[in-house]
Design a protein around this motif. Sequence first.
Motif, mmCIF file in Angstrom:
data_model
loop_
_atom_site.group_PDB
_atom_site.id
_atom_site.type_symbol
_atom_site.label_atom_id
_atom_site.label_comp_id
_atom_site.label_asym_id
_atom_site.label_seq_id
_atom_site.Cartn_x
_atom_site.Cartn_y
_atom_site.Cartn_z
ATOM 1 N N SER A 1 4.304 3.337 -2.383
ATOM 2 C CA SER A 1 2.877 3.559 -2.116
ATOM 3 C C SER A 1 2.272 2.384 -1.363
ATOM 4 C CB SER A 1 2.122 3.779 -3.427
ATOM 5 O OG SER A 1 2.562 4.953 -4.057
ATOM 6 N N ASN A 2 2.620 1.173 -1.753
ATOM 7 C CA ASN A 2 2.089 -0.006 -1.062
ATOM 8 C C ASN A 2 2.505 -0.013 0.405
ATOM 9 O OD1 ASN A 2 0.861 -0.923 -3.376
ATOM 10 N ND2 ASN A 2 2.536 -2.291 -3.923
ATOM 11 N N GLN A 3 3.757 0.336 0.664
ATOM 12 C CA GLN A 3 4.241 0.383 2.048
ATOM 13 C C GLN A 3 3.495 1.446 2.849
ATOM 14 O OE1 GLN A 3 6.492 -1.716 3.395
ATOM 15 N NE2 GLN A 3 6.237 -0.766 5.381
ATOM 16 N N MET A 4 3.295 2.612 2.260
ATOM 17 C CA MET A 4 2.610 3.703 2.964
ATOM 18 C C MET A 4 1.141 3.374 3.201
ATOM 19 S SD MET A 4 4.418 6.980 1.127
ATOM 20 C CE MET A 4 3.657 8.242 2.129
ATOM 21 N N VAL A 5 0.501 2.736 2.238
ATOM 22 C CA VAL A 5 -0.912 2.364 2.403
ATOM 23 C C VAL A 5 -1.064 1.387 3.561
ATOM 24 C CG1 VAL A 5 -2.810 1.084 1.307
ATOM 25 C CG2 VAL A 5 -1.612 2.851 0.034
ATOM 26 N N ARG A 6 -0.149 0.423 3.639
ATOM 27 C CA ARG A 6 -0.209 -0.548 4.747
ATOM 28 C C ARG A 6 0.054 0.129 6.088
ATOM 29 N NH1 ARG A 6 2.532 -4.069 1.221
ATOM 30 N NH2 ARG A 6 4.515 -3.347 2.042
ATOM 31 N N ASP A 7 1.119 0.931 6.153
ATOM 32 C CA ASP A 7 1.507 1.550 7.423
ATOM 33 C C ASP A 7 0.473 2.550 7.928
ATOM 34 O OD1 ASP A 7 3.812 0.067 7.302
ATOM 35 O OD2 ASP A 7 5.127 1.758 6.822
ATOM 36 N N LEU A 8 -0.053 3.359 7.021
ATOM 37 C CA LEU A 8 -0.969 4.430 7.422
ATOM 38 C C LEU A 8 -2.434 3.981 7.429
ATOM 39 C CD1 LEU A 8 0.718 7.299 5.391
ATOM 40 C CD2 LEU A 8 0.994 6.792 7.820
ATOM 41 N N ARG A 9 -2.702 2.777 6.957
ATOM 42 C CA ARG A 9 -4.064 2.220 6.908
ATOM 43 C C ARG A 9 -5.024 3.152 6.172
ATOM 44 N NH1 ARG A 9 -3.225 0.610 12.900
ATOM 45 N NH2 ARG A 9 -2.300 -1.439 12.626
ATOM 46 N N ARG B 1 8.585 9.922 8.079
ATOM 47 C CA ARG B 1 9.034 10.454 6.790
ATOM 48 C C ARG B 1 10.442 10.001 6.430
ATOM 49 N NH1 ARG B 1 8.898 16.761 6.275
ATOM 50 N NH2 ARG B 1 10.172 16.309 8.062
ATOM 51 N N ALA B 2 11.360 10.055 7.384
ATOM 52 C CA ALA B 2 12.746 9.656 7.133
ATOM 53 C C ALA B 2 12.826 8.171 6.784
ATOM 54 C CB ALA B 2 13.608 9.962 8.347
ATOM 55 N N ASN B 3 12.001 7.366 7.430
ATOM 56 C CA ASN B 3 11.988 5.936 7.122
ATOM 57 C C ASN B 3 11.498 5.677 5.699
ATOM 58 O OD1 ASN B 3 12.838 5.436 9.725
ATOM 59 N ND2 ASN B 3 10.759 5.044 10.481
ATOM 60 N N TYR B 4 10.462 6.408 5.265
ATOM 61 C CA TYR B 4 9.955 6.244 3.906
ATOM 62 C C TYR B 4 10.996 6.696 2.882
ATOM 63 C CZ TYR B 4 5.350 5.387 5.901
ATOM 64 O OH TYR B 4 4.302 4.865 6.600
ATOM 65 N N TYR B 5 11.692 7.777 3.179
ATOM 66 C CA TYR B 5 12.730 8.285 2.276
ATOM 67 C C TYR B 5 13.845 7.241 2.151
ATOM 68 C CZ TYR B 5 16.068 11.488 0.132
ATOM 69 O OH TYR B 5 16.965 12.075 -0.727
ATOM 70 N N LYS B 6 14.248 6.662 3.278
ATOM 71 C CA LYS B 6 15.299 5.638 3.266
ATOM 72 C C LYS B 6 14.808 4.381 2.543
ATOM 73 C CE LYS B 6 18.387 3.084 6.378
ATOM 74 N NZ LYS B 6 18.432 1.958 5.488
ATOM 75 N N PHE B 7 13.569 3.994 2.773
ATOM 76 C CA PHE B 7 12.959 2.838 2.115
ATOM 77 C C PHE B 7 13.007 3.014 0.593
ATOM 78 C CE2 PHE B 7 9.096 0.618 0.619
ATOM 79 C CZ PHE B 7 9.314 -0.651 1.126
#
Length: 180
Positions: free
Chosen positions: A51-59, A124-130
């Motif tokens: 979630s932290n990674q997605m919040v940063r990436d997607l602003r 999406r694929a990057n988040y899944y791999k992350f």
Amino acid sequence: MKTAFASLALALLAGAASAQQVSTASTVQVRDKTQSSPRLNPVEARADRLSNQMVRDLRLNNYQATKLRAINADKIAKMAAIERKNAGNPQLIDQECNGVCKERDQELQAVLSNDQYSSYFGSRANYYKFDKDFASQSASILLTNSVQNPSPARANDATISPTKPKPANRPAGNLGRNAR
């Protein structure tokens, strides 16, 4: 004289009242045992990291971030259950986790703006791999940590460990520290 005595009595009463208020306040904070610790709940730590990674990436704004965290907590818990259930079959794990990811896609579409969702969809694929990389790392880290630092075996935080061997030949009589 009476006014001096009355003001002295009033000052003593005010001082006693404030002393009582100070004494009732505790400086030691009791640990909330209803909250899980990261060691006991790696799924929660995994969801927070993603979630932290997605919040940063997607602003995302606060409302979107809160919704995203709830969605990720639910989906990561489902994915972890799938991983535990199908531990030896990576193809089945990927297949069922893709279904969970599609559920997340639908829920995020309602939360994110069009630009944010298109950015998410492309990554999406990057988040899944992350997430998968963290899950595999944390599993090995947690195993190592649990072997090196075993959790308490009982409620009073006592741990089970080997006892010290007793000497084979004890001296006769009371020659310990109480002997005088």
